[in-house]
Design an enzyme around this catalytic site. Sequence first.
Site, PDB file in Angstrom:
ATOM      1  N   SER A 139      76.584  36.375 115.082  1.00  0.00           N
ATOM      2  CA  SER A 139      76.499  37.340 114.077  1.00  0.00           C
ATOM      3  C   SER A 139      75.059  38.082 114.106  1.00  0.00           C
ATOM      4  O   SER A 139      74.248  37.804 114.926  1.00  0.00           O
ATOM      5  CB  SER A 139      76.528  36.593 112.820  1.00  0.00           C
ATOM      6  OG  SER A 139      75.500  35.786 112.292  1.00  0.00           O
ATOM      7  N   LEU A 173      77.074  24.331 101.238  1.00  0.00           N
ATOM      8  CA  LEU A 173      78.363  24.596 101.973  1.00  0.00           C
ATOM      9  C   LEU A 173      78.239  25.693 102.696  1.00  0.00           C
ATOM     10  O   LEU A 173      77.685  26.813 102.301  1.00  0.00           O
ATOM     11  CB  LEU A 173      79.329  24.895 100.904  1.00  0.00           C
ATOM     12  CG  LEU A 173      81.019  25.287 101.303  1.00  0.00           C
ATOM     13  CD1 LEU A 173      81.395  24.134 102.178  1.00  0.00           C
ATOM     14  CD2 LEU A 173      81.777  25.568 100.254  1.00  0.00           C
ATOM     15  N   ILE A 175      80.647  28.278 104.648  1.00  0.00           N
ATOM     16  CA  ILE A 175      81.885  28.555 105.086  1.00  0.00           C
ATOM     17  C   ILE A 175      82.118  29.369 106.296  1.00  0.00           C
ATOM     18  O   ILE A 175      81.462  30.601 106.248  1.00  0.00           O
ATOM     19  CB  ILE A 175      82.638  29.534 103.772  1.00  0.00           C
ATOM     20  CG1 ILE A 175      82.314  28.634 102.390  1.00  0.00           C
ATOM     21  CG2 ILE A 175      83.856  29.714 104.205  1.00  0.00           C
ATOM     22  CD1 ILE A 175      82.938  29.543 101.393  1.00  0.00           C
ATOM     23  N   GLY A 176      82.549  28.873 107.479  1.00  0.00           N
ATOM     24  CA  GLY A 176      82.729  29.508 108.641  1.00  0.00           C
ATOM     25  C   GLY A 176      81.431  29.346 109.244  1.00  0.00           C
ATOM     26  O   GLY A 176      80.708  30.162 109.701  1.00  0.00           O
ATOM     27  N   GLY A 178      80.697  28.206 112.270  1.00  0.00           N
ATOM     28  CA  GLY A 178      80.640  28.779 113.800  1.00  0.00           C
ATOM     29  C   GLY A 178      80.097  27.472 114.573  1.00  0.00           C
ATOM     30  O   GLY A 178      80.515  26.288 114.347  1.00  0.00           O
ATOM     31  N   THR A 198      85.093  25.220 109.515  1.00  0.00           N
ATOM     32  CA  THR A 198      85.362  26.257 110.571  1.00  0.00           C
ATOM     33  C   THR A 198      86.872  26.015 110.813  1.00  0.00           C
ATOM     34  O   THR A 198      87.426  25.259 110.616  1.00  0.00           O
ATOM     35  CB  THR A 198      84.603  26.100 111.826  1.00  0.00           C
ATOM     36  OG1 THR A 198      84.769  26.947 113.012  1.00  0.00           O
ATOM     37  CG2 THR A 198      84.572  24.712 112.638  1.00  0.00           C
ATOM     38  N   SER A 200      87.704  26.418 114.205  1.00  0.00           N
ATOM     39  CA  SER A 200      87.762  26.537 115.601  1.00  0.00           C
ATOM     40  C   SER A 200      87.464  25.191 116.081  1.00  0.00           C
ATOM     41  O   SER A 200      86.289  24.566 115.565  1.00  0.00           O
ATOM     42  CB  SER A 200      86.867  27.784 116.065  1.00  0.00           C
ATOM     43  OG  SER A 200      86.430  27.179 117.549  1.00  0.00           O
ATOM     44  N   GLN A 203      84.393  25.187 118.006  1.00  0.00           N
ATOM     45  CA  GLN A 203      83.121  25.319 117.501  1.00  0.00           C
ATOM     46  C   GLN A 203      82.751  24.010 116.774  1.00  0.00           C
ATOM     47  O   GLN A 203      81.624  23.457 116.674  1.00  0.00           O
ATOM     48  CB  GLN A 203      83.317  26.508 116.244  1.00  0.00           C
ATOM     49  CG  GLN A 203      83.317  27.936 117.072  1.00  0.00           C
ATOM     50  CD  GLN A 203      83.314  28.787 115.833  1.00  0.00           C
ATOM     51  OE1 GLN A 203      83.701  28.685 114.595  1.00  0.00           O
ATOM     52  NE2 GLN A 203      82.578  29.921 116.290  1.00  0.00           N
ATOM     53  N   CYS A 355      81.337  47.836 120.155  1.00  0.00           N
ATOM     54  CA  CYS A 355      80.806  47.523 119.004  1.00  0.00           C
ATOM     55  C   CYS A 355      79.457  47.907 118.678  1.00  0.00           C
ATOM     56  O   CYS A 355      79.027  48.581 117.596  1.00  0.00           O
ATOM     57  CB  CYS A 355      80.961  46.088 118.655  1.00  0.00           C
ATOM     58  SG  CYS A 355      82.541  45.604 118.538  1.00  0.00           S
TER      59      CYS A 355
END
Length: 383
Positions: A139, A173, A175-176, A178, A198, A200, A203, A355
């Site tokens: 990120s 917590l 969330i996501g 990675g 996650t 994944s 991950q 991007c």
Amino acid sequence: MTSDSPIGPIALPETRARRVIEQLLEGSGVALNGQAPQDLRVHHPDFFSRVLRQGTLGLGEAYMDGWWDCDRIDEMACRLLRHGLGERAHTPSERLMYRLQSGLFNLQSKARAYIVGEAHYDLGNDLFERMLDPTMCYSCGYWKEARTLHEAQLAKLELACRKLELAPGMRVLDIGCGWGSFAEHAARHHGVEVTGITISREQAELARERCRGLPVSIELMDYRDLSGRYDRIVSIGMFEHVGHRNYPTYFRTVSEHLTPEGLFLLHTIGSNSSEITADPWVNKYIFPNGVLPSAMHIARASEPHLLLEDWQNFGPDYDPTLMAWLANFDARWHEVAARYNERTRRMFRYYLSVCAGAFRARDLQLWQMVFSRQRRGRYDAPR
């Protein structure tokens, strides 16, 4: 490059499609078969009809197939977006199809939540380890005082920790989570206990390994299956996968699992427009079913559940972050080339470059927001 693609630029065909593309490019600073780094060199005579027929999907796939090249795709994308070719590059059928799909179906339902993990994040830890910095942050970094990618990612993690006012013993917590970058940093440097979730498998496996010996638990879980209460909640680079239909559920879930005096930090890419769209190429090859929120989407969905305490935009910092990832990717591709093919290499180069150009053109934003459950007293966010 495909077998039927010639080596080097071709003589531009005298076709209507070529003339239309040239008219669209006029005034953008991007030329066909020019000498400037941002110029597009055409290798296949059908390139123009393919792009007119398929829009941005055709442009991206044509690059993956070796039908064109450009020394600085990032600068090409930036100039085209500043020229106003963003939405005009999407064909009417592309826009209509996505609106129909997102209107009729919940593209980010629990049943579909693991699709992006399997398609992108599970592609291979070996590739991401070479592209990212040692924190494994996938990120935007914080480049306010940073000189390198690693410094920018450490600064981003520490900024999030300071905004959350972490203190030893807190339950946090993620969330996501990675590959566990925030969980590891917060547990190691701030003495908190972190639960990371996650979708994944790759991950989760690497995150558990990286956080071994720390008070960190990594779970393969959708956010809608959470239980328990937390003093702090953080979500960095995951909200882009939530989807507009699920925004109210997402913020309600955060509120339900946050203690009354708790804080929630949301770090997400943001769209300048509230129209529900997705780039067809990115949706097909990079982040299936992803959609970017607008400021209005976030404000409306969070309003019934949380109090907005702070909103920071450092979208321009994603440009150097992406360019640093691209440099790492190019420098170390040879280490993993045997596991992947040339089309995958071109796919990642195109994704990172386009991007970077989008953030450089200010077509995309990066927001960090802090929310509370109307806790007492004043909140002053660090910068």
